[in-house]
Design a protein around this motif. Sequence first.
Motif, short mmCIF file in Angstrom:
data_model
loop_
_atom_site.label_atom_id
_atom_site.label_comp_id
_atom_site.label_asym_id
_atom_site.label_seq_id
_atom_site.Cartn_x
_atom_site.Cartn_y
_atom_site.Cartn_z
N ASN A 13 -58.02 66.46 -20.37
CA ASN A 13 -58.69 67.63 -19.77
C ASN A 13 -60.18 67.70 -20.06
O ASN A 13 -60.75 68.78 -20.19
CB ASN A 13 -58.01 68.94 -20.18
N ASP A 31 -56.06 68.49 -11.05
CA ASP A 31 -54.85 69.25 -11.44
C ASP A 31 -55.03 69.99 -12.77
O ASP A 31 -54.09 70.53 -13.32
CB ASP A 31 -53.63 68.31 -11.51
N SER A 32 -56.26 69.99 -13.31
CA SER A 32 -56.49 70.67 -14.59
C SER A 32 -57.59 71.73 -14.43
O SER A 32 -58.78 71.40 -14.43
CB SER A 32 -56.90 69.65 -15.65
N GLU A 34 -58.47 73.72 -16.61
CA GLU A 34 -59.26 73.70 -17.85
C GLU A 34 -60.42 72.70 -17.72
O GLU A 34 -61.58 73.02 -18.04
CB GLU A 34 -58.34 73.30 -19.01
#
Length: 335
Positions: A13, A31-32, A34
Amino acid sequence: MSIIKALDILNQNGVVAFPTETVYGLGAKIDSDEALKKIFSTKERPFFDPLIVHVDTIDKAKACFKHWNPVAECMAKNFWPGPLTIVMEKSELISDVITSGLSSVGVRIPDHPVALELLQKIKIPLAAPSANKFGKTSPTSAAHVKKEFLETVYVLESDIPCQIGIESTVLLVRNNLDISILRPGLIVKSEIEKILIQNKVSYQWKETVDKKESPGHLKHHYMPEIPFVICRNPHMKVKDVGQIVDQRLSALPDEVEGVKILKPGKPVSKIEFLKLAETPQQAAREIYSQLRTASERKPDLLCLALLKDYSAGPDAEMWDSVLDRLFKAASLVID
Ligand code: TXA
Ligand code: MG
């Protein structure tokens, strides 16, 4: 070795800077949330400015969009990998963090072997804006990125330079096949038109763009470290430039749309003059680097005098894209 480290950081991440054929990007896996938020905090970028998604295949691009259509198919087949970003309605794969809450997303396949290798290996698309602080000059070398973020960001390096040098053309393709250029680049309108006509694809140019359709469009951007002015009058004397700047810059606002407008702190005496290359392709490749190098010499002012009429001749559209960046980078234009 370095690609393994980059994959490792992305999979934890984190964000990684990588080269593309246009400029260096600051990437995070889509898809993160963060990791995506780290792009904004690292760049000090406001959340209203959406990010471009990078993929390595047309199939992965299709998965980012809700619909695909003949215009997108034709553009992708003819210009990818390359400096064209297609903006269309997004699919559920695309987080609101990427699009600043818009229902559309911008996607492209970059034409750089290191970017493509990274995208193939990471498997997930990477959101990546240019790897610079918000409103500042874009980076076209690993050294630029390292300086920008004071070595806090991992940079994937490459011997292959950013061949294009300015950011991709951003093309909005609406569901009814009305199309608009949101950001000019070296893939120009007449070239897009030629390819669509050759391939007998129906489309319609729409010149007016709703502010909501292009939120990242700012008056100022790409600003170097030293105040920069453009002089349209090639005959103006150096001392007059200094004098006009002293008179006029102090009257400018300190900030426009969150971008700081640079002004000399004292009367102008030392001016660095920039010189544009002969062709728009070469000029595009060099301008960001020129702005950085000239700033490093710590003059009071950077100045570009426009020595000819760039709006005529076969290269006019490409010059327009180069000048778009320069005018946005300038604190002031003197006629
Ligand atoms: O060449 C490039 O495009 C580089 C390299 C790294 O790929 N990337 C880049 O990203 O220039 P960035 O974030 O600096 O510029 C993205 C711009 C936004 O400011 C916005 O103007 C436009 O692209 N954009 C992105 N997504 C959009 C959307 N959904 N709708 C409208 N405009 C969008
Ligand atoms: Mg940028």
